[in-house]
Design an enzyme around this catalytic site. Structure first.
Site, PDB file in Angstrom:
ATOM      1  N   SER A  39       0.693  -1.224  -0.045  1.00 49.09           N
ATOM      2  CA  SER A  39       0.077   0.008   0.069  1.00 49.09           C
ATOM      3  C   SER A  39       0.788   1.247  -0.151  1.00 49.09           C
ATOM      4  O   SER A  39       2.077   1.297   0.309  1.00 49.09           O
ATOM      5  CB  SER A  39      -0.889  -0.224   1.200  1.00 49.09           C
ATOM      6  OG  SER A  39      -1.768   1.138   1.036  1.00 49.09           O
ATOM      7  N   ASP A  40       0.578   2.218  -0.589  1.00 50.92           N
ATOM      8  CA  ASP A  40       1.319   3.468  -0.740  1.00 50.92           C
ATOM      9  C   ASP A  40       0.052   4.682  -0.517  1.00 50.92           C
ATOM     10  O   ASP A  40      -1.173   4.554  -1.377  1.00 50.92           O
ATOM     11  CB  ASP A  40       1.880   3.591  -1.805  1.00 50.92           C
ATOM     12  CG  ASP A  40       2.902   4.949  -1.708  1.00 50.92           C
ATOM     13  OD1 ASP A  40       3.373   5.085  -0.883  1.00 50.92           O
ATOM     14  OD2 ASP A  40       2.731   5.809  -2.725  1.00 50.92           O
TER      15      ASP A  40
END
Length: 192
Positions: free
Chosen positions: A68-69
């Site tokens: 995730s970012d």
């Protein structure tokens, strides 16, 4: 059920993963994140999430890896990442308070054994109330902004100056849970 691995050192993401009620382990990614905005924020966060998931998948060889970012895009048209210092954190927060901004989180799931992948992203519009420099200082005395995209939290004291959002709350925290649950389902993992 396949082992689930969170490719993130974020304590916020770890807490959100617990909401799913699935057993998981944490293996932070060592992948280098891109900060160049070439094809939009959605593309950027998906690219970084995939890099993180693939890096951990290559190291482990088994399981479903979740990368995730999260980034913040100001109404002034600037990409705001994690601040490097307190001076930058204050400057960024003042810019975010000047108008609505958008939080983008990218997700990538990679089956470490087969290499199969799914990517997606979520976008949430955030409205902040302007607070004084003194209030910003007090906020930063309670909440470290240096480990958060945009330098603020919505799940803690930041809630005091965020009167409204449009979109997924959990996206602003850093992990859009509804999107993640639907992506996990494609890998045969049912959350409900």
């Amino acid at each position: 059920m396949k082992k689930i691995i969170l490719a993130s050192a974020s304590p916020q993401r770890r807490k959100l993963m617990k909401i799913l009620g699935l057993p998981f382990i944490v293996r932070p990614s060592r992948a280098k994140e891109s900060t160049r905005l070439t094809r939009g924020c959605g593309h950027l966060v998906q690219l970084n999430a995939l890099r993180k998931a693939r890096e951990v998948a290559q190291r482990l060889g088994k399981g479903i890896v979740i990368g995730s970012d999260t980034v913040v895009y100001s109404s002034g048209g600037r990409l705001i990442l994690k601040p490097r210092n307190m001076k930058e954190a204050k400057k960024n927060l003042k810019e975010l308070m000047a108008g609505p901004h958008w939080v983008y989180s990218g997700l990538a799931l990679v089956d470490a054994q087969t290499g199969r992948k799914e990517t997606g992203w979520e976008k949430t519009k955030v409205f902040m109330t302007k607070i004084s420099d003194q209030a910003i200082r007090r906020y930063h005395n309670h909440v470290s902004p240096l480990d958060k995209a945009g330098g603020f939290d919505i799940e803690g004291k930041g809630a005091l100056f965020i009167p409204r959002i449009e979109g997924c709350y959990f996206n602003v925290v850093g992990l859009p849970l509804a999107k993640l649950a639907s992506m996990l389902k494609k890998f045969g993992v049912n959350v409900l």
